[in-house]
Design a protein around this motif. Structure first.
Motif, PDB file in Angstrom:
ATOM      1  N   LEU A  41       2.147   3.862  -9.952  1.00 27.57           N
ATOM      2  CA  LEU A  41       2.971   4.646  -9.036  1.00 27.57           C
ATOM      3  C   LEU A  41       4.438   4.283  -9.224  1.00 27.57           C
ATOM      4  O   LEU A  41       4.799   3.109  -9.280  1.00 27.57           O
ATOM      5  CB  LEU A  41       2.550   4.411  -7.581  1.00 27.57           C
ATOM      6  N   ASP A  42       5.265   5.307  -9.317  1.00 30.29           N
ATOM      7  CA  ASP A  42       6.689   5.116  -9.569  1.00 30.29           C
ATOM      8  C   ASP A  42       7.453   6.156  -8.755  1.00 30.29           C
ATOM      9  O   ASP A  42       7.322   7.348  -9.002  1.00 30.29           O
ATOM     10  CB  ASP A  42       6.952   5.298 -11.071  1.00 30.29           C
ATOM     11  N   ASN A  43       8.239   5.725  -7.781  1.00 27.77           N
ATOM     12  CA  ASN A  43       8.952   6.670  -6.919  1.00 27.77           C
ATOM     13  C   ASN A  43      10.143   7.344  -7.599  1.00 27.77           C
ATOM     14  O   ASN A  43      10.834   8.140  -6.975  1.00 27.77           O
ATOM     15  CB  ASN A  43       9.394   5.984  -5.630  1.00 27.77           C
ATOM     16  N   LYS A  72       0.823  -1.204   0.000  1.00 28.63           N
ATOM     17  CA  LYS A  72       0.000   0.000   0.000  1.00 28.63           C
ATOM     18  C   LYS A  72       0.863   1.262   0.000  1.00 28.63           C
ATOM     19  O   LYS A  72       1.915   1.311   0.638  1.00 28.63           O
ATOM     20  CB  LYS A  72      -0.909   0.023   1.229  1.00 28.63           C
ATOM     21  N   ALA A  73       0.371   2.275  -0.679  1.00 26.26           N
ATOM     22  CA  ALA A  73       1.097   3.549  -0.765  1.00 26.26           C
ATOM     23  C   ALA A  73       0.975   4.329   0.538  1.00 26.26           C
ATOM     24  O   ALA A  73       0.022   4.168   1.302  1.00 26.26           O
ATOM     25  CB  ALA A  73       0.540   4.373  -1.919  1.00 26.26           C
ATOM     26  N   ILE A  74       1.956   5.187   0.750  1.00 24.79           N
ATOM     27  CA  ILE A  74       1.956   6.104   1.889  1.00 24.79           C
ATOM     28  C   ILE A  74       1.617   7.496   1.362  1.00 24.79           C
ATOM     29  O   ILE A  74       2.178   7.936   0.351  1.00 24.79           O
ATOM     30  CB  ILE A  74       3.336   6.138   2.574  1.00 24.79           C
ATOM     31  N   LEU A  75       0.704   8.172   2.031  1.00 18.21           N
ATOM     32  CA  LEU A  75       0.364   9.547   1.681  1.00 18.21           C
ATOM     33  C   LEU A  75       1.315  10.487   2.416  1.00 18.21           C
ATOM     34  O   LEU A  75       1.609  10.282   3.591  1.00 18.21           O
ATOM     35  CB  LEU A  75      -1.077   9.857   2.088  1.00 18.21           C
ATOM     36  N   LYS A  77      10.770   3.080   0.380  1.00 13.45           N
ATOM     37  CA  LYS A  77      10.688   1.658   0.022  1.00 13.45           C
ATOM     38  C   LYS A  77       9.282   1.267  -0.414  1.00 13.45           C
ATOM     39  O   LYS A  77       9.090   0.229  -1.009  1.00 13.45           O
ATOM     40  CB  LYS A  77      11.131   0.783   1.206  1.00 13.45           C
ATOM     41  N   LYS A  78       8.313   2.072  -0.086  1.00 11.68           N
ATOM     42  CA  LYS A  78       6.923   1.839  -0.501  1.00 11.68           C
ATOM     43  C   LYS A  78       6.538   2.936  -1.485  1.00 11.68           C
ATOM     44  O   LYS A  78       7.138   4.006  -1.493  1.00 11.68           O
ATOM     45  CB  LYS A  78       5.984   1.928   0.709  1.00 11.68           C
ATOM     46  N   PRO A  79       5.504   2.707  -2.282  1.00 12.80           N
ATOM     47  CA  PRO A  79       5.020   3.779  -3.152  1.00 12.80           C
ATOM     48  C   PRO A  79       4.529   4.959  -2.308  1.00 12.80           C
ATOM     49  O   PRO A  79       3.943   4.762  -1.246  1.00 12.80           O
ATOM     50  CB  PRO A  79       3.851   3.140  -3.897  1.00 12.80           C
ATOM     51  N   LEU A 135      13.838  11.851  -2.418  1.00  8.08           N
ATOM     52  CA  LEU A 135      13.578  11.168  -3.694  1.00  8.08           C
ATOM     53  C   LEU A 135      14.881  10.888  -4.433  1.00  8.08           C
ATOM     54  O   LEU A 135      15.083   9.798  -4.970  1.00  8.08           O
ATOM     55  CB  LEU A 135      12.681  12.025  -4.592  1.00  8.08           C
ATOM     56  N   LYS A 136      15.758  11.880  -4.448  1.00  6.48           N
ATOM     57  CA  LYS A 136      17.049  11.733  -5.134  1.00  6.48           C
ATOM     58  C   LYS A 136      17.857  10.582  -4.544  1.00  6.48           C
ATOM     59  O   LYS A 136      18.506   9.838  -5.263  1.00  6.48           O
ATOM     60  CB  LYS A 136      17.834  13.046  -5.026  1.00  6.48           C
TER      61      LYS A 136
END
Length: 173
Positions: free
Chosen positions: A69-71, A4-7, A31-33, A25-26
């Protein structure tokens, strides 16, 4: 939905939060979306000034495609925010924007499709205005849990749940 994604709510638009977010992000620390809830206009202007260059994956709050979703991109839900300067002094001018961001996040959390919420900094003086000790109490009031709430500070090695939340140490006793 296994992962599950984190908001993430950016919080006060005039804080250092987005700079920290860009650096996170860089360095690929998530580790999660993740899905950021913030102003796209402010984010792109601060990103440019801070010399970061991420693609933005703009999401529709009502129909999020979790498999997209792509981090490596900034997955985000836009909340409109009118501002004059990319970086300004903290004031009450951002209160409606901050509240709209948190309302969006809380509505999404109620769907049970997310693993949690991270909030960026807010000003207790200008946003909470002494109505709440901190965001823990703010969230409790927004979710009808006025007496059943706790703060959890968590990582893989240690979890801590303080007995008191957001009150001065001199008032604990």
């Amino acid at each position: 939905m296994k992962n599950k994604a984190i908001l993430i709510v950016a919080g006060e638009p005039n804080s250092v939060f987005l700079e920290i977010f860009f650096k996170s992000l860089k360095n690929n620390i998530f580790k999660k979306p993740i899905i950021l809830i913030a102003s796209k206009d402010l984010l792109t202007k601060q990103m440019k000034q801070l010399k970061f260059n991420f693609k933005i994956n703009l999401l529709n709050r009502k129909s999020i495609s979790f498999n997209l979703l792509d981090n490596k991109k900034i997955n985000m839900i836009n909340v409109d925010y009118k501002f004059k300067k990319k970086f300004d002094k903290i004031s009450e001018n951002s209160n409606t924007y901050i509240e709209n961001c948190f309302n969006s996040a809380l509505a999404l959390l109620k769907t049970n499709k997310f693993s949690g919420l991270i909030n960026g900094p807010i000003s207790k003086k200008t946003f909470l205005k002494e109505k709440f000790f901190g965001m823990t109490e703010y969230f409790a009031s927004k979710t009808s849990n006025k007496e059943k709430f706790a703060m959890l500070i968590y990582n893989k090695k240690l979890s801590v749940s303080p007995l008191t939340t957001h009150i001065p140490l001199k008032d604990v006793s």
